[in-house]
Design a protein around this motif. Structure first.
Motif, mmCIF file in Angstrom:
data_model
loop_
_atom_site.group_PDB
_atom_site.id
_atom_site.type_symbol
_atom_site.label_atom_id
_atom_site.label_comp_id
_atom_site.label_asym_id
_atom_site.label_seq_id
_atom_site.Cartn_x
_atom_site.Cartn_y
_atom_site.Cartn_z
ATOM 1 N N VAL A 1 -3.140 1.386 -13.079
ATOM 2 C CA VAL A 1 -2.840 0.075 -12.507
ATOM 3 C C VAL A 1 -2.561 0.196 -11.010
ATOM 4 N N LEU A 2 -1.793 1.209 -10.616
ATOM 5 C CA LEU A 2 -1.474 1.415 -9.201
ATOM 6 C C LEU A 2 -2.727 1.741 -8.396
ATOM 7 N N ASP A 3 -3.588 2.564 -8.972
ATOM 8 C CA ASP A 3 -4.826 2.945 -8.310
ATOM 9 C C ASP A 3 -5.684 1.720 -8.028
ATOM 10 N N HIS B 1 -6.655 -0.282 -4.182
ATOM 11 C CA HIS B 1 -7.991 -0.667 -3.720
ATOM 12 C C HIS B 1 -8.112 -2.186 -3.582
ATOM 13 N N ARG B 2 -7.468 -2.924 -4.487
ATOM 14 C CA ARG B 2 -7.521 -4.383 -4.405
ATOM 15 C C ARG B 2 -6.820 -4.895 -3.156
ATOM 16 N N VAL B 3 -5.633 -4.356 -2.855
ATOM 17 C CA VAL B 3 -4.889 -4.808 -1.672
ATOM 18 C C VAL B 3 -5.660 -4.474 -0.395
ATOM 19 N N LEU B 4 -6.279 -3.301 -0.350
ATOM 20 C CA LEU B 4 -7.097 -2.955 0.820
ATOM 21 C C LEU B 4 -8.228 -3.968 1.004
ATOM 22 N N LEU C 1 0.829 -1.208 0.000
ATOM 23 C CA LEU C 1 0.000 0.000 0.000
ATOM 24 C C LEU C 1 0.864 1.260 0.000
ATOM 25 N N ARG C 2 1.899 1.271 0.824
ATOM 26 C CA ARG C 2 2.794 2.433 0.878
ATOM 27 C C ARG C 2 3.521 2.618 -0.451
ATOM 28 N N ALA C 3 3.966 1.522 -1.037
ATOM 29 C CA ALA C 3 4.684 1.600 -2.308
ATOM 30 C C ALA C 3 3.774 2.128 -3.416
#
Length: 239
Positions: free
Chosen positions: A147-149, A153-156, A123-125
């Motif tokens: 892609v990062l956005d 949200h996916r990792v959260l 998330l930080r990265a």
């Protein structure tokens, strides 16, 4: 009266590297056109026509279209084959955010107590990479940010510990739909600050703060996307 069929569209010429065109290359080329609305929603896509345009066999085109269908960018229709998926109308946009409002703030709250060290680092990265991303005005240039956005949200959602939440959010294709609706240069910085507030709360293991920060982000994203209908839907944004 016979129903009129949408004619297959002629795709613009694309410069792709010879001898290295595989399914992923075809997928990315088609995705960029669809995300930037270079091909009108509702238009029929000819597999043979795309294959000729890209100088590939029909097989990687079919594979790319299958993947794009799972992304929500193309759809299949009886007697028409693949067509470009429609852009969200105002009612569907509101429904999309209603569902996100139910799921994502709760996912953020749960992530504040359930995120692993690896997920926090991810998330930080993602936030750091988005902060450093230059402004851009089309999907090809903006792809990495998009892609990062979506990854953040996916990792959260995954960090919530509830796989049903993560699966439901993945099926919404929220970021794909949002980008196709509306994008303005400069929005990235605002979006990143909102993301950072969520990630900071998750990292501090503050569930209520993470929930509130996500709710604020979604409310502001909804307002930004509503503006698409004032400007004429068909520009794009990520959120």
């Amino acid at each position: 009266m016979a129903r009129r069929k949408n004619p297959a569209v002629e795709l613009p010429a694309l410069a792709l590297p010879p001898r290295t065109i595989l399914r992923d290359s075809v997928y990315e080329a088609l995705k960029a056109m669809l995300m930037d609305l270079d091909v009108a929603p509702g238009s029929r896509l000819s597999i043979d026509g795309i294959a000729r345009r890209l100088a590939v066999s029909p097989t990687p085109v079919r594979e790319a279209l299958t993947k794009l269908e799972s992304d929500g960018l193309v759809a299949t229709r009886p007697n028409a084959g693949y067509i470009v998926a429609p852009v969200l109308d105002e009612a569907r946009l509101e429904h999309l955010f209603d569902v996100r409002d139910l799921l994502e703030p709760e996912a953020a709250r749960l992530a504040a107590t359930g995120a692993s060290k690896a997920q926090l680092a991810d998330l930080r990265a993602a936030c750091a990479a988005m902060s450093a991303h230059p402004a851009a005005d089309d999907y090809h240039a903006y792809r990495d940010f998009a892609v990062l956005d979506a990854r953040l949200h996916r990792v959260l959602a995954e960090a919530s510990g509830n796989p049903l939440i993560a699966d439901a959010l993945a099926r919404l294709h929220a970021h794909t739909h949002g980008y196709r609706l509306y994008f303005r240069v400069g929005i990235a910085a605002t979006t990143t600050r909102e993301h950072q507030a969520v990630v900071d709360a998750v990292a501090a293991h503050d569930g209520p703060a993470a929930q509130a920060a996500m709710r604020t982000h979604l409310a502001r994203s909804r307002v930004r996307l509503r503006a698409a209908y004032e400007a004429g839907a068909g520009q794009s944004e990520v959120d």
